[in-house]
Design a protein around this motif. Sequence first.
Motif, PDB file in Angstrom:
ATOM      1  N   ALA A 172       0.809  -1.226   0.000  1.00 24.46           N
ATOM      2  CA  ALA A 172       0.000   0.000   0.000  1.00 24.46           C
ATOM      3  C   ALA A 172       0.839   1.271   0.000  1.00 24.46           C
ATOM      4  O   ALA A 172       0.336   2.349  -0.290  1.00 24.46           O
ATOM      5  CB  ALA A 172      -0.937   0.007   1.207  1.00 24.46           C
ATOM      6  N   TYR A 173       2.122   1.160   0.324  1.00 25.11           N
ATOM      7  CA  TYR A 173       2.994   2.332   0.409  1.00 25.11           C
ATOM      8  C   TYR A 173       4.286   2.127  -0.373  1.00 25.11           C
ATOM      9  O   TYR A 173       4.831   1.037  -0.403  1.00 25.11           O
ATOM     10  CB  TYR A 173       3.355   2.641   1.873  1.00 25.11           C
ATOM     11  N   ALA A 174       4.748   3.207  -0.978  1.00 25.94           N
ATOM     12  CA  ALA A 174       6.052   3.232  -1.631  1.00 25.94           C
ATOM     13  C   ALA A 174       6.994   4.023  -0.730  1.00 25.94           C
ATOM     14  O   ALA A 174       6.559   4.897   0.019  1.00 25.94           O
ATOM     15  CB  ALA A 174       5.939   3.903  -2.991  1.00 25.94           C
ATOM     16  N   GLN A 175       8.275   3.728  -0.820  1.00 29.36           N
ATOM     17  CA  GLN A 175       9.251   4.439   0.002  1.00 29.36           C
ATOM     18  C   GLN A 175      10.293   5.098  -0.902  1.00 29.36           C
ATOM     19  O   GLN A 175      10.787   4.485  -1.849  1.00 29.36           O
ATOM     20  CB  GLN A 175       9.947   3.491   0.972  1.00 29.36           C
ATOM     21  N   VAL A 176      10.589   6.357  -0.598  1.00 29.38           N
ATOM     22  CA  VAL A 176      11.555   7.149  -1.348  1.00 29.38           C
ATOM     23  C   VAL A 176      12.591   7.674  -0.369  1.00 29.38           C
ATOM     24  O   VAL A 176      12.254   8.069   0.746  1.00 29.38           O
ATOM     25  CB  VAL A 176      10.858   8.326  -2.066  1.00 29.38           C
ATOM     26  N   GLU A 177      13.865   7.675  -0.792  1.00 31.41           N
ATOM     27  CA  GLU A 177      14.939   8.207   0.040  1.00 31.41           C
ATOM     28  C   GLU A 177      15.597   9.385  -0.663  1.00 31.41           C
ATOM     29  O   GLU A 177      15.941   9.304  -1.836  1.00 31.41           O
ATOM     30  CB  GLU A 177      15.977   7.125   0.312  1.00 31.41           C
ATOM     31  N   LEU A 178      15.741  10.495   0.069  1.00 29.75           N
ATOM     32  CA  LEU A 178      16.432  11.685  -0.416  1.00 29.75           C
ATOM     33  C   LEU A 178      17.712  11.819   0.388  1.00 29.75           C
ATOM     34  O   LEU A 178      17.668  11.788   1.620  1.00 29.75           O
ATOM     35  CB  LEU A 178      15.585  12.938  -0.201  1.00 29.75           C
TER      36      LEU A 178
ATOM     37  N   LEU B 132       0.577  15.898  -1.156  1.00 26.40           N
ATOM     38  CA  LEU B 132       0.326  14.469  -0.945  1.00 26.40           C
ATOM     39  C   LEU B 132       0.614  14.101   0.502  1.00 26.40           C
ATOM     40  O   LEU B 132       1.583  14.582   1.103  1.00 26.40           O
ATOM     41  CB  LEU B 132       1.222  13.634  -1.865  1.00 26.40           C
ATOM     42  N   GLY B 133      -0.178  13.230   1.058  1.00 25.47           N
ATOM     43  CA  GLY B 133       0.044  12.754   2.417  1.00 25.47           C
ATOM     44  C   GLY B 133       1.231  11.805   2.453  1.00 25.47           C
ATOM     45  O   GLY B 133       1.255  10.810   1.719  1.00 25.47           O
ATOM     46  N   VAL B 134       2.211  12.100   3.280  1.00 25.36           N
ATOM     47  CA  VAL B 134       3.402  11.259   3.407  1.00 25.36           C
ATOM     48  C   VAL B 134       3.740  11.076   4.880  1.00 25.36           C
ATOM     49  O   VAL B 134       3.264  11.819   5.734  1.00 25.36           O
ATOM     50  CB  VAL B 134       4.637  11.861   2.681  1.00 25.36           C
ATOM     51  N   SER B 135       4.566  10.107   5.135  1.00 27.18           N
ATOM     52  CA  SER B 135       5.206   9.945   6.425  1.00 27.18           C
ATOM     53  C   SER B 135       6.683  10.228   6.175  1.00 27.18           C
ATOM     54  O   SER B 135       7.293   9.634   5.287  1.00 27.18           O
ATOM     55  CB  SER B 135       4.998   8.521   6.932  1.00 27.18           C
ATOM     56  N   LEU B 136       7.256  11.148   6.935  1.00 24.44           N
ATOM     57  CA  LEU B 136       8.600  11.651   6.651  1.00 24.44           C
ATOM     58  C   LEU B 136       9.457  11.589   7.912  1.00 24.44           C
ATOM     59  O   LEU B 136       9.032  12.018   8.983  1.00 24.44           O
ATOM     60  CB  LEU B 136       8.491  13.098   6.159  1.00 24.44           C
TER      61      LEU B 136
ATOM     62  N   HIS C  96      -0.033   7.273  -5.157  1.00 20.79           N
ATOM     63  CA  HIS C  96       0.530   8.613  -5.332  1.00 20.79           C
ATOM     64  C   HIS C  96       2.039   8.599  -5.593  1.00 20.79           C
ATOM     65  O   HIS C  96       2.674   9.655  -5.639  1.00 20.79           O
ATOM     66  CB  HIS C  96       0.236   9.464  -4.097  1.00 20.79           C
ATOM     67  N   ASP C  97       2.597   7.420  -5.749  1.00 28.04           N
ATOM     68  CA  ASP C  97       4.039   7.275  -5.944  1.00 28.04           C
ATOM     69  C   ASP C  97       4.534   8.067  -7.157  1.00 28.04           C
ATOM     70  O   ASP C  97       5.496   8.822  -7.060  1.00 28.04           O
ATOM     71  CB  ASP C  97       4.372   5.789  -6.085  1.00 28.04           C
ATOM     72  N   GLU C  98       3.886   7.919  -8.286  1.00 23.87           N
ATOM     73  CA  GLU C  98       4.313   8.631  -9.499  1.00 23.87           C
ATOM     74  C   GLU C  98       4.162  10.140  -9.339  1.00 23.87           C
ATOM     75  O   GLU C  98       5.025  10.904  -9.766  1.00 23.87           O
ATOM     76  CB  GLU C  98       3.528   8.150 -10.724  1.00 23.87           C
ATOM     77  N   ALA C  99       3.072  10.565  -8.728  1.00 21.93           N
ATOM     78  CA  ALA C  99       2.861  12.008  -8.533  1.00 21.93           C
ATOM     79  C   ALA C  99       3.956  12.599  -7.654  1.00 21.93           C
ATOM     80  O   ALA C  99       4.487  13.680  -7.942  1.00 21.93           O
ATOM     81  CB  ALA C  99       1.487  12.266  -7.916  1.00 21.93           C
ATOM     82  N   LEU C 100       4.328  11.907  -6.580  1.00 18.81           N
ATOM     83  CA  LEU C 100       5.406  12.381  -5.712  1.00 18.81           C
ATOM     84  C   LEU C 100       6.726  12.407  -6.480  1.00 18.81           C
ATOM     85  O   LEU C 100       7.476  13.380  -6.389  1.00 18.81           O
ATOM     86  CB  LEU C 100       5.534  11.512  -4.466  1.00 18.81           C
ATOM     87  N   TRP C 101       7.002  11.362  -7.242  1.00 20.06           N
ATOM     88  CA  TRP C 101       8.249  11.293  -7.996  1.00 20.06           C
ATOM     89  C   TRP C 101       8.368  12.477  -8.955  1.00 20.06           C
ATOM     90  O   TRP C 101       9.410  13.115  -9.049  1.00 20.06           O
ATOM     91  CB  TRP C 101       8.334   9.974  -8.758  1.00 20.06           C
TER      92      TRP C 101
ATOM     93  N   ASP D 208      21.347  10.253   9.374  1.00 22.96           N
ATOM     94  CA  ASP D 208      22.038  11.524   9.590  1.00 22.96           C
ATOM     95  C   ASP D 208      21.104  12.685   9.242  1.00 22.96           C
ATOM     96  O   ASP D 208      19.932  12.475   8.940  1.00 22.96           O
ATOM     97  CB  ASP D 208      23.344  11.596   8.784  1.00 22.96           C
ATOM     98  N   ASP D 209      21.645  13.897   9.273  1.00 27.19           N
ATOM     99  CA  ASP D 209      20.836  15.090   9.023  1.00 27.19           C
ATOM    100  C   ASP D 209      20.606  15.369   7.549  1.00 27.19           C
ATOM    101  O   ASP D 209      19.891  16.304   7.203  1.00 27.19           O
ATOM    102  CB  ASP D 209      21.505  16.324   9.653  1.00 27.19           C
ATOM    103  N   THR D 210      21.206  14.577   6.655  1.00 28.31           N
ATOM    104  CA  THR D 210      21.082  14.861   5.224  1.00 28.31           C
ATOM    105  C   THR D 210      20.354  13.755   4.454  1.00 28.31           C
ATOM    106  O   THR D 210      20.317  13.787   3.234  1.00 28.31           O
ATOM    107  CB  THR D 210      22.468  15.081   4.583  1.00 28.31           C
ATOM    108  N   THR D 211      19.783  12.793   5.166  1.00 26.44           N
ATOM    109  CA  THR D 211      19.048  11.706   4.516  1.00 26.44           C
ATOM    110  C   THR D 211      17.642  11.643   5.099  1.00 26.44           C
ATOM    111  O   THR D 211      17.470  11.620   6.318  1.00 26.44           O
ATOM    112  CB  THR D 211      19.771  10.357   4.704  1.00 26.44           C
ATOM    113  N   PHE D 212      16.662  11.606   4.205  1.00 25.02           N
ATOM    114  CA  PHE D 212      15.259  11.577   4.596  1.00 25.02           C
ATOM    115  C   PHE D 212      14.566  10.429   3.877  1.00 25.02           C
ATOM    116  O   PHE D 212      14.898  10.120   2.735  1.00 25.02           O
ATOM    117  CB  PHE D 212      14.557  12.892   4.216  1.00 25.02           C
ATOM    118  N   ARG D 213      13.611   9.822   4.556  1.00 27.16           N
ATOM    119  CA  ARG D 213      12.789   8.785   3.937  1.00 27.16           C
ATOM    120  C   ARG D 213      11.331   9.201   4.020  1.00 27.16           C
ATOM    121  O   ARG D 213      10.881   9.738   5.031  1.00 27.16           O
ATOM    122  CB  ARG D 213      13.014   7.439   4.607  1.00 27.16           C
ATOM    123  N   LEU D 214      10.626   8.924   2.921  1.00 24.27           N
ATOM    124  CA  LEU D 214       9.199   9.224   2.846  1.00 24.27           C
ATOM    125  C   LEU D 214       8.447   7.952   2.486  1.00 24.27           C
ATOM    126  O   LEU D 214       8.911   7.173   1.644  1.00 24.27           O
ATOM    127  CB  LEU D 214       8.906  10.239   1.733  1.00 24.27           C
ATOM    128  N   HIS D 215       7.307   7.765   3.108  1.00 26.05           N
ATOM    129  CA  HIS D 215       6.367   6.718   2.705  1.00 26.05           C
ATOM    130  C   HIS D 215       5.165   7.449   2.142  1.00 26.05           C
ATOM    131  O   HIS D 215       4.637   8.367   2.768  1.00 26.05           O
ATOM    132  CB  HIS D 215       5.932   5.871   3.905  1.00 26.05           C
TER     133      HIS D 215
END
Length: 170
Positions: free
Chosen positions: A96-102, A133-137, A154-159, A142-149
């Motif tokens: 149900a969720y995709a995960q993205v890392e910045l 879009l509703g995400v979990s962030l 909505h995965d494509e829209a977020l991308w 560290d302070d320079t890496t973030f993960r979003l669910h």
Amino acid sequence: MRDDSKRWPAPRDPGDVIEAPGLSVKKLHVSQLTLLSGRRALHQTKLPLVAWPDVVTSDSLAVVLRRDRVMEVNGPARTDGWDNTESLAISDVSDAYAQVELTGENALSLLRRGTELDPKIPSRSTARLCFGLGVSLYRFRDDTTFRLHVASAHDEALWHALSDAAKHLS
């Protein structure tokens, strides 16, 4: 018959990466996501609870969504359904969720283009509205890496929102 194939972007390759100065964005695969819902959900997991702006150091964690809802990431296997002894609803939401890392020194700047975000202002929840879009962030390692669910729908829209915003980073 009308050809609408050019009206929308083609689906992206799951291995695609967004690169910009001081930034890398990629999609991750999570093996197990379990949603725990109930009055005492925060107390029904043995995984470390993650709120904003906590920095997570483990691949197994419990993301706080609300005071009565937690999403276990790479947690133990649980049986779906209602747990009457704990008054807890358990749902496997792995698909149900995709995960993205910045990652990178500009990751926070990119996120700030789509949401109000300040690591100095704590919140018990990781739930945010990001690029509409509703995400979990949360922060990862560290302070320079973030993960979003984000919901898989909505995965494509977020991308595409992240890709467009990355073009404007300097």
